[in-house]
Design an enzyme around this catalytic site. Structure first.
Site, short mmCIF file in Angstrom:
data_model
loop_
_atom_site.label_atom_id
_atom_site.label_comp_id
_atom_site.label_asym_id
_atom_site.label_seq_id
_atom_site.Cartn_x
_atom_site.Cartn_y
_atom_site.Cartn_z
N ARG A 102 -1.50 7.36 -8.36
CA ARG A 102 -0.96 6.93 -7.07
C ARG A 102 0.49 6.45 -7.22
O ARG A 102 1.34 6.74 -6.37
CB ARG A 102 -1.85 5.84 -6.46
CG ARG A 102 -1.52 5.52 -5.03
CD ARG A 102 -2.55 4.63 -4.39
NE ARG A 102 -2.61 3.32 -5.01
CZ ARG A 102 -3.53 2.39 -4.72
NH1 ARG A 102 -4.47 2.65 -3.83
NH2 ARG A 102 -3.51 1.22 -5.32
N LYS A 129 2.68 3.60 -1.63
CA LYS A 129 2.57 2.16 -1.88
C LYS A 129 3.97 1.66 -2.23
O LYS A 129 4.33 1.50 -3.39
CB LYS A 129 1.57 1.88 -3.00
CG LYS A 129 1.11 0.44 -3.04
CD LYS A 129 -0.17 0.28 -3.82
CE LYS A 129 -0.49 -1.17 -4.08
NZ LYS A 129 -0.69 -1.98 -2.88
N GLU A 162 -6.46 0.33 8.61
CA GLU A 162 -6.85 -0.48 7.46
C GLU A 162 -6.40 -1.91 7.70
O GLU A 162 -5.85 -2.24 8.75
CB GLU A 162 -6.21 0.09 6.19
CG GLU A 162 -4.69 0.13 6.24
CD GLU A 162 -4.04 0.69 4.98
OE1 GLU A 162 -4.70 0.73 3.93
OE2 GLU A 162 -2.86 1.08 5.06
N1 PMP Z 1 -4.43 -0.79 1.79
C1 PMP Z 1 -3.30 -1.45 1.52
C2 PMP Z 1 -2.23 -1.52 2.54
C3 PMP Z 1 -3.16 -2.09 0.27
O1 PMP Z 1 -2.04 -2.76 -0.02
C4 PMP Z 1 -4.22 -2.04 -0.67
C5 PMP Z 1 -4.11 -2.77 -1.97
N2 PMP Z 1 -3.41 -2.08 -2.90
C6 PMP Z 1 -5.38 -1.32 -0.33
C7 PMP Z 1 -5.45 -0.71 0.92
C8 PMP Z 1 -6.53 -1.21 -1.28
O2 PMP Z 1 -6.22 -0.33 -2.34
P1 PMP Z 1 -6.80 -0.54 -3.80
O3 PMP Z 1 -8.29 -0.55 -3.68
O4 PMP Z 1 -6.30 0.63 -4.57
O5 PMP Z 1 -6.28 -1.83 -4.31
#
Ligand code: PMP
Length: 288
Positions: free
Chosen positions: A52, A151, A184
């Site tokens: 990612r 991200k 989300e």
């Molecule tokens: N959505 C957002 C906006 C985030 O910042 C995160 C945390 N990284 C997640 C979802 C969850 O992703 P992950 O399970 O890879 O930490």
């Protein structure tokens, strides 16, 4: 050792770890990052996080100056330097030092920073009691403006939503997309349980495709539910049997209230609790 910071190949203490104020990460939020958990002193799902990170960097035309293998080695080296005490890694790649204009071509070499530390996102009792959440007016970034799959270091969209939630007396915000469907939360993905179905918004809803989200979908069968990606409305959330959030730092956190409506029985549900158990079993075997 505790907290240690890797900057461009050097391991430093928290106090020594400083970078230029001319780095475009500070001036413009120009860069990408990952949050990674360490269980048993080893990074969990490192490959998925690196995948990612490199995809996010590619999407913003940022060339990471390390190969994936070198980056994985740097993460391990930083964890070791923390004396096995760190449980959370923040991996950051900045655009680098430039001038006060925003032209990224004027920036020097991207900087690679790896912070090995600890994190507690929500107090322990919230995992027992469950979170109270609200849907907020701040829409999740439109994918054609800044795709949530990247991200990036620019989290202002999420922070504005978090401020709305906090000011309305809730811990977390649920963000909707341009079509009014659920996207989300500010730093977590969202799931609902409805009957035997475990539902979560699809990638096209405008989400960060979470690593923990993927783990939970893999564990669903063992918890007696079938995972599926589906566009969800606020109505779907209100009438869900259970709801929970997933994220690297949060792990799996139950949601018991949305917009003042109880979800299910208003306490963490059995599927959520079972998934938490399965998740704990998996992470406790990390590195075996
Ligand atoms: N959505 C957002 C906006 C985030 O910042 C995160 C945390 N990284 C997640 C979802 C969850 O992703 P992950 O399970 O890879 O930490």
């Amino acid at each position: 050792m505790g907290t240690v910071v890797y900057i461009n190949g050097r391991i430093l203490s928290k106090e020594q770890a400083v970078i230029s104020v001319f780095d475009h990460a500070l001036l413009y939020g120009d860069g990408v990052f990952e949050g990674i958990r360490a269980y048993n002193g080893k990074a969990f799902r490192l490959e998925a996080h690196l995948e990612r990170l490199y995809e996010s960097a590619h999407a913003i035309a940022l060339e990471i100056p390390l190969s994936r293998q070198e980056m994985a080695d740097a993460v391990r080296q930083t964890l070791e330097a923390s004396g096995g005490e760190a449980s959370y890694i923040r991996l950051i790649v900045t655009r680098g030092v430039g001038d006060l204009g925003l032209d990224p071509q004027k920036c020097g070499r991207p900087q690679v920073i790896i912070i090995a530390d600890r994190i507690e996102l929500y107090p322990a009792e919230l995992y027992q009691r469950g979170l109270r959440t609200v849907t907020v007016a701040t829409m999740r970034n439109h994918p054609n403006a800044l795709n949530p799959r990247i991200k990036s270091l620019n989290y202002l969209n999420n922070i504005l939503a978090k401020i709305e939630a906090l000011r309305s007396g809730c811990t977390e915000a649920i963000m909707l997309n341009k079509d009014g469907f659920v996207a989300e939360c500010t730093g977590d993905n969202i799931f609902i349980v409805k009957g035997k179905a475990l539902l979560t918004p699809p990638e096209h809803a405008g989400i960060l495709v979470g690593v923990t989200r993927q783990v939970v979908m893999e564990l669903a069968g063992a918890a007696g539910v079938t995972p599926a990606e589906k566009d969800l409305s606020r109505f779907d959330l209100y009438v869900a049997d259970e709801c929970f959030l997933t994220g690297t730092a949060a792990e799996i956190v139950p949601v018991v209230s949305i917009d003042g409506r109880d979800i299910g029985k208003g306490r963490p549900g059995p599927v959520t609790l079972r998934l938490r158990e399965l998740f704990r079993e998996q992470t406790s075997r990390n590195g075996e």
